[in-house]
Design an enzyme around this catalytic site. Structure first.
Site, mmCIF file in Angstrom:
data_model
loop_
_atom_site.group_PDB
_atom_site.id
_atom_site.type_symbol
_atom_site.label_atom_id
_atom_site.label_comp_id
_atom_site.label_asym_id
_atom_site.label_seq_id
_atom_site.Cartn_x
_atom_site.Cartn_y
_atom_site.Cartn_z
ATOM 1 C CG ASP A 1 2.924 82.829 72.614
ATOM 2 O OD1 ASP A 1 2.647 81.056 72.756
ATOM 3 O OD2 ASP A 1 2.269 83.510 73.567
ATOM 4 C CG ASP B 1 5.011 79.555 78.592
ATOM 5 O OD1 ASP B 1 4.164 78.946 79.034
ATOM 6 O OD2 ASP B 1 5.258 80.790 77.852
ATOM 7 C CD GLU C 1 -1.001 79.939 79.161
ATOM 8 O OE1 GLU C 1 0.178 80.540 79.978
ATOM 9 O OE2 GLU C 1 -1.539 80.297 78.738
ATOM 10 C CG ASN D 1 0.179 85.995 74.045
ATOM 11 O OD1 ASN D 1 0.093 87.157 74.208
ATOM 12 N ND2 ASN D 1 1.439 85.863 74.350
ATOM 13 C CB SER D 2 -2.122 86.511 78.692
ATOM 14 O OG SER D 2 -1.293 85.031 79.011
ATOM 15 C CE LYS E 1 -0.677 80.706 74.322
ATOM 16 N NZ LYS E 1 1.029 81.003 75.496
ATOM 17 C CG HIS F 1 0.019 86.826 82.991
ATOM 18 N ND1 HIS F 1 0.813 87.685 83.100
ATOM 19 C CD2 HIS F 1 0.179 86.427 81.700
ATOM 20 C CE1 HIS F 1 1.433 87.829 81.907
ATOM 21 N NE2 HIS F 1 0.679 87.300 81.162
ATOM 22 N NE ARG G 1 0.104 82.339 82.139
ATOM 23 C CZ ARG G 1 0.843 82.779 80.726
ATOM 24 N NH1 ARG G 1 2.717 82.492 80.807
ATOM 25 N NH2 ARG G 1 0.864 83.302 80.564
ATOM 26 C CG ASP H 1 2.205 77.247 75.721
ATOM 27 O OD1 ASP H 1 2.920 78.645 76.384
ATOM 28 O OD2 ASP H 1 2.297 76.807 74.988
ATOM 29 C CB SER I 1 9.286 83.218 76.631
ATOM 30 O OG SER I 1 8.244 83.722 76.282
ATOM 31 N N GLY I 2 7.207 80.764 75.991
ATOM 32 C CA GLY I 2 6.725 80.164 74.323
ATOM 33 C C GLY I 2 6.022 80.922 73.695
ATOM 34 C CG LEU I 3 5.510 86.124 72.770
ATOM 35 C CD1 LEU I 3 4.698 86.117 71.925
ATOM 36 C CD2 LEU I 3 5.583 87.609 74.080
HETATM 37 C C1 SPV Z 1 5.704 84.233 77.474
HETATM 38 O O1 SPV Z 1 6.144 84.899 77.749
HETATM 39 O O2 SPV Z 1 5.284 82.835 76.211
HETATM 40 C C2 SPV Z 1 3.906 84.040 78.205
HETATM 41 C C3 SPV Z 1 4.275 85.416 79.241
HETATM 42 O O3 SPV Z 1 3.985 82.978 78.415
HETATM 43 S S1 SPV Z 1 2.997 85.786 78.261
HETATM 44 O O4 SPV Z 1 3.581 86.510 76.838
HETATM 45 O O5 SPV Z 1 3.157 87.613 78.802
HETATM 46 O O6 SPV Z 1 1.326 85.468 77.942
HETATM 47 MG MG MG Z 2 2.796 81.845 77.282
#
Ligand code: SPV
Ligand code: MG
Length: 557
Positions: A82, A109, A138, A146-147, A144, A213, A182, A111, A70-72
């Protein structure tokens, strides 16, 4: 699952370096193929988040077939946001630790791909070269966000993002590398139609799967998407926000894979906070010890045992190896202890000590019993089992338990063997290794009970190349495919193995079995808890128990 089944055809890739330990088992598919299958084929599969080598290992041990880097959570574990604060090469370093720690595939991930099509090309090539099996990119802009932060995040132009996807597919170093596209259309509030339009464009651009997502607390918009999408390509989801939806719903909706995106990091944050607060408060450790993973667990997770093994193979022998010879019994070769039987001018025990010396084992301890005063060879340390007449081998061994530290060979005092057998035993891998004569499989013996060895799989005919089986039990009644051979009365223990040996002796003592137990029982019990490797050879040894044995021994030398 409609088109999803079609994507199996894409799996005909060249075999990439297998992640298997090359020396064991039938070849399995590469991580690339495994990830492709996981993400694109039924049944529904699950990817667990990991953010470093240790969390990757923990997720693998829990049984997950693939990991989400995971990027986060990689950013957060580095203390960063993130927001692409960690460069992609810094992320790549983390990924390398993760890939090295496990054998399941990693989907990273990626990004936005860290820029335009050109950064995507280099990213994908380097990921493949380092064994990362797939990337998710994505349709947002670099850097980026975070979503789950803010509203109305700007999206990339569809055509431009399709170029990133094509660049990714054209740059993969393995045909089975997976590119997941994504779309953040729902996240940015653009609605289902925009999400479907983008998913279709990304699918046509060559994406192997679509990640849709959502940050809603229910799965409504995800389910509407999957219904209208009709499985035109495999769908991957991340139910972080709509966590209460039953997993069966995703199965019914034809989702290919679910990503549990951040739960190992979040659980570790809670656990670390609680431990830090407790220790801070108590200024002591007593309350936390026992509730947290042991230091031993850290050693296991990081495969310390393998290093000990390697040290034994590659370092000059650290500390002297010791031999403990069990020579307490009388035998049937006359009035003297059988270890003193004369074999062409030298006693059996003297010949054994010479064999040990020839293999560099100069520290010898002898446990004597019957007519002990006569057993005192120069250069050996002596232990006594004065109850030799009514106790067994383990009781004798226990008399020398103080010497069961570091590397040690335990030997019956009545055996003769060619030096190469001992040398092979000393060099064989494993913390506990026993010497096994496979010729016993083909002979019926002479009617005396023998220490027959049952392995955990049949001994391969070309046993010189195949890894030998591991011990299951030693007993007189082993037969058929289980029978690997006869234990000759030689066993080697590494430092860890010697510790396990002591623990087992202690257990026998606690169970009241120490006086009656024999070595086969001890080794069988050890095998139930730890790997006991077989060092297999054919012939070139004998035991001396009777007068005819003695005659044979004189011919042998
Ligand atoms: C991550 O885990 O970094 C994701 C998922 O991209 S989210 O945090 O939901 O964007
Ligand atoms: Mg991410």
């Amino acid at each position: 699952m409609g088109n999803i089944q079609l994507s199996k055809a894409k799996l005909n890739s060249t075999e990439h370096a297998s992640v298997d330990k090359p020396e064991r088992g039938p070849p399995r598919d590469s991580r690339f193929k495994v990830l492709r299958r996981t993400l694109t084929e039924a049944p529904l599969s699950f990817l667990m988040e990991a953010h470093n080598g240790l969390s990757a290992k923990i997720a693998e041990e829990a049984g997950f077939e693939a990991l989400w880097a995971s990027g986060l959570t990689i950013s957060a574990s580095l203390g960063l946001r993130d927001s692409n604060e960690a460069s992609w090469t810094q992320v790549l370093e983390v990924l390398e630790y993760m890939v090295d720690a496990v054998s399941v595939p990693v989907l990273v991930d990626g990004d936005t791909g860290y820029g335009n099509f050109n950064s995507v090309r280099r990213l994908v090539r380097k990921l493949g070269e380092r064994g990362v099996a797939g990337v998710c990119i994505e349709d947002k802009q670099f850097p980026k966000t975070n979503s789950f932060v803010g509203e109305g995040q700007p999206l990339a132009e569809v055509d431009e993002f399709c170029g990133r996807i094509r660049a990714a597919k054209d740059s993969q170093v393995d045909d089975a590398f997976t590119v997941v596209a994504r779309t953040e259309a729902l996240i940015s509030g653009r609605g289902i139609s925009e999400a479907l339009k983008r998913a279709e464009a990304y699918h046509l651009a060559g994406a192997d799967a679509i990640l849709i997502h959502s940050k809603k607390s229910t799965a409504g918009e995800i389910l509407e998407f999957t219904e209208r999408w009709e499985n035109r390509a495999p769908v991957v989801i991340v139910p972080t926000m709509y966590y209460a939806t039953p997993t069966e719903t995703y199965r019914r909706a034809g989702v290919s894979a679910v990503i549990w995106a951040n739960h190992l990091l979040r659980s570790s944050i809670s656990a670390m906070r609680a431990t830090a607060a407790r220790i801070r408060e108590d200024e002591a450790l007593i309350e936390v010890e026992g509730r947290i993973a042991s230091v031993k667990d850290i050693f296991r997770l990081t495969a310390n045992e393998e290093l000990l093994d390697a040290e034994r193979r590659y370092l000059p022998a650290a500390g002297p190896m010791r031999a403990i010879i069990l020579a307490a019994t009388q035998g049937e070769v006359g009035e003297q202890p059988k270890c003193l039987a004369d074999i062409r001018g030298r006693s059996l025990i003297r010949r054994q000590m010479e064999s040990f010396a020839a293999s560099g084992v100069h520290q010898v301890s002898i446990v004597r019993g019957y007519r002990k005063a006569s057993v005192a060879p120069i250069g050996a340390e002596l232990f006594d089992n004065d109850r030799y007449a009514d106790t067994g081998e383990v009781f004798s061994l226990a008399q020398a338990q103080s010497r069961l530290t570091g590397e040690v060979v335990v030997a019956y005092g009545d055996i003769l063997f060619r030096n190469y057998i001992l040398a092979g035993l000393l060099a064989a891998p494993g913390e506990i290794v026993i010497g096994v004569d496979c010729l016993a499989r083909f002979s019926k013996g002479d009617g005396r009970p023998r220490d027959l060895v049952a392995g955990n799989r049949p001994l391969a005919a070309d046993y010189l190349d195949e890894p030998a089986p591991e011990l299951v039990r030693i007993a007189a009644d082993v037969s058929g495919d289980d029978l690997a051979g006869q234990w000759i009365g030689l066993a080697r223990f590494g430092a860890q193995g010697a510790q396990w040996l002591c623990e087992e002796i202690d257990r026998l003592r606690a169970e009241g079995l120490i006086e009656t137990a024999d070595m086969p029982l001890l080794l069988t019990r050890l095998a139930a808890r730890h790997p006991v490797n077989l060092h297999v050879f054919s012939g070139h040894w004998l035991d001396v128990n009777t007068v005819p044995d003695l005659a044979e021994a004189r011919n042998f030398t």
